[in-house]
Scaffold this motif. Structure first.
Motif, mmCIF file in Angstrom:
data_model
loop_
_atom_site.group_PDB
_atom_site.id
_atom_site.type_symbol
_atom_site.label_atom_id
_atom_site.label_comp_id
_atom_site.label_asym_id
_atom_site.label_seq_id
_atom_site.Cartn_x
_atom_site.Cartn_y
_atom_site.Cartn_z
ATOM 1 N N LEU A 134 -1.057 -3.874 -0.216
ATOM 2 C CA LEU A 134 -1.485 -2.713 0.562
ATOM 3 C C LEU A 134 -0.562 -2.484 1.754
ATOM 4 O O LEU A 134 -0.216 -1.344 2.087
ATOM 5 C CB LEU A 134 -2.922 -2.914 1.039
ATOM 6 C CG LEU A 134 -3.526 -1.801 1.914
ATOM 7 C CD1 LEU A 134 -3.628 -0.509 1.132
ATOM 8 C CD2 LEU A 134 -4.904 -2.217 2.433
ATOM 9 N N THR A 135 -0.136 -3.566 2.390
ATOM 10 C CA THR A 135 0.764 -3.462 3.538
ATOM 11 C C THR A 135 2.095 -2.854 3.133
ATOM 12 O O THR A 135 2.610 -1.932 3.792
ATOM 13 C CB THR A 135 0.992 -4.844 4.165
ATOM 14 O OG1 THR A 135 -0.263 -5.397 4.558
ATOM 15 C CG2 THR A 135 1.900 -4.748 5.380
ATOM 16 N N GLY A 138 1.607 0.816 2.205
ATOM 17 C CA GLY A 138 1.346 1.607 3.394
ATOM 18 C C GLY A 138 2.590 1.850 4.231
ATOM 19 O O GLY A 138 2.778 2.934 4.792
ATOM 20 N N ASN A 143 2.424 8.557 6.221
ATOM 21 C CA ASN A 143 1.036 9.028 6.174
ATOM 22 C C ASN A 143 0.925 10.509 5.841
ATOM 23 O O ASN A 143 -0.028 10.931 5.181
ATOM 24 C CB ASN A 143 0.314 8.722 7.493
ATOM 25 C CG ASN A 143 1.075 9.210 8.715
ATOM 26 O OD1 ASN A 143 1.924 10.093 8.627
ATOM 27 N ND2 ASN A 143 0.765 8.641 9.866
ATOM 28 N N PHE A 146 1.125 10.801 2.069
ATOM 29 C CA PHE A 146 -0.149 10.361 1.508
ATOM 30 C C PHE A 146 -1.195 11.468 1.661
ATOM 31 O O PHE A 146 -2.005 11.698 0.754
ATOM 32 C CB PHE A 146 -0.597 9.084 2.203
ATOM 33 C CG PHE A 146 -1.829 8.463 1.619
ATOM 34 C CD1 PHE A 146 -1.890 8.113 0.280
ATOM 35 C CD2 PHE A 146 -2.937 8.217 2.417
ATOM 36 C CE1 PHE A 146 -3.030 7.533 -0.259
ATOM 37 C CE2 PHE A 146 -4.077 7.641 1.891
ATOM 38 C CZ PHE A 146 -4.124 7.296 0.548
ATOM 39 N N PHE A 189 -4.248 4.582 6.513
ATOM 40 C CA PHE A 189 -3.861 3.932 5.252
ATOM 41 C C PHE A 189 -2.856 2.808 5.459
ATOM 42 O O PHE A 189 -3.067 1.675 5.038
ATOM 43 C CB PHE A 189 -3.309 4.981 4.288
ATOM 44 C CG PHE A 189 -2.773 4.400 3.006
ATOM 45 C CD1 PHE A 189 -3.624 3.806 2.092
ATOM 46 C CD2 PHE A 189 -1.421 4.453 2.720
ATOM 47 C CE1 PHE A 189 -3.133 3.270 0.913
ATOM 48 C CE2 PHE A 189 -0.923 3.920 1.543
ATOM 49 C CZ PHE A 189 -1.779 3.325 0.643
ATOM 50 N N GLY A 190 -1.757 3.092 6.110
ATOM 51 C CA GLY A 190 -0.734 2.069 6.284
ATOM 52 C C GLY A 190 -1.097 1.044 7.329
ATOM 53 O O GLY A 190 -0.817 -0.147 7.181
#
Length: 313
Positions: A134-135, A138, A143, A146, A189-190
């Motif tokens: 996930l990291t 992200g 963003n 996304f 998210f990130g």
């Protein structure tokens, strides 16, 4: 504690001056100005020169900045060169959407990121690898990119959330919260993965220290060791990561407000920059700098609450 607050506020004053001066110089040297934005491309050089003189744009740059700074010290940030609206009034009108986005995003990042990090540190296994993935994802996906995928899915296909715009608190909690969901998800998210990874590393370090086996031997419960002692030990690196993410959220609002048509400070800054409206640009810059100062102050207060040595310093 008071020393921490006093020191942070003391160094904030020269910071505001430096940031505003650099912003003023960059805005002044940029092509285009408010006179051209007001008169349009068809204006003659004589008309532009006359309006520049009326607006005070023909003065030396440092003289213009000195005039602005003298007014700002008195609490007067001037008026928009294009609309004539007082800058403080324009900032106040745009403040609620930006603050709603900032605060909601930071709260979501802190709660979910820290929660995942603690769970991964205490449980390990597949969740730790998912957080790593996930990291990386992200950090790799901006963003605003996304956000461009979230809008077609949740607003156009599923029709669950509004695609753009902002509903004020006066319109009700439901519409207000609905208008924030997609921007907050895109913003967080990130950062969630980054906070989770930092929290996991800090908690693993804390749980590996000597006091943990000793507390187990003395009959302390696992919950007490993890959430009352290890979490406090890992608190300072976690607060640092949250503070850095919060500052990143501030910079990300400019693009996300444009994507989601938010009537916030970021959109105002973009509009004013394009028009050469220097007083408005300076007002937004000062406001964002104040946000950063407040975040740093809160982080320092968190350090002081966790570590008595910081309070005594």
């Amino acid at each position: 504690m008071l020393k921490v607050v006093a020191y942070r506020l003391a160094i904030s004053v020269p910071l505001l001056v430096i940031v505003s001066l650099v912003t003023f110089l960059i805005a002044s040297l940029s092509p285009g100005n408010a006179a051209l934005a007001i008169l349009g491309q068809g204006a003659t050089p004589e008309q532009i020169a006359e309006l520049e003189q009326a607006l005070g744009l023909n003065k030396p740059v440092l003289v213009q900045y000195g005039d602005w700074l003298a007014g700002a010290i008195r609490g007067d940030f001037g008026s928009s060169l294009v609309t004539g609206q007082p800058v403080l009034q324009a900032l106040t009108q745009r403040l609620q959407p930006t603050l709603s986005l900032l605060i909601s995003s930071v709260v979501v990042v802190a709660i979910i990121g820290c929660g995942l990090g603690v769970f991964a540190a205490t449980r390990g296994g597949a969740l730790a690898r998912i957080i790593d993935l996930l990291t990386f994802v992200g950090l790799a996906i901006p963003n605003f990119v996304f956000a461009l995928y979230l809008i077609p899915l949740f607003a156009l296909t599923l029709r669950l959330l509004p695609a753009s715009g902002y509903s004020t608190l006066a319109e009700g909690i439901g519409p207000w919260a609905s208008s924030l969901v997609l921007p907050v998800v895109a913003m967080a998210f990130g950062a969630v993965g980054t906070i989770a990874k930092q929290t996991r590393a800090s908690m693993e370090d804390a749980l590996g220290r000597e006091f943990v086996p000793m507390m187990r031997a003395n009959g302390y419960s696992r919950r007490s060791i993890v959430y009352r002692h290890a979490l406090k030990t890992a608190g300072m690196p976690m607060l640092t990561a949250i503070g850095l993410s919060a500052v990143g959220v501030i910079s990300g609002t400019v693009l996300l407000e444009a994507v989601f048509a938010f009537p916030g400070l970021g959109g105002l800054a973009v509009q004013a920059s394009g028009q050469g409206d220097i007083p408005v640009v300076l007002g937004v810059t000062v406001m964002f700098t104040i946000f950063v100062i407040i975040i740093n102050l809160l982080v320092d207060l968190g350090f002081a609450a966790i570590n008595p040595k910081v309070r005594a310093a």
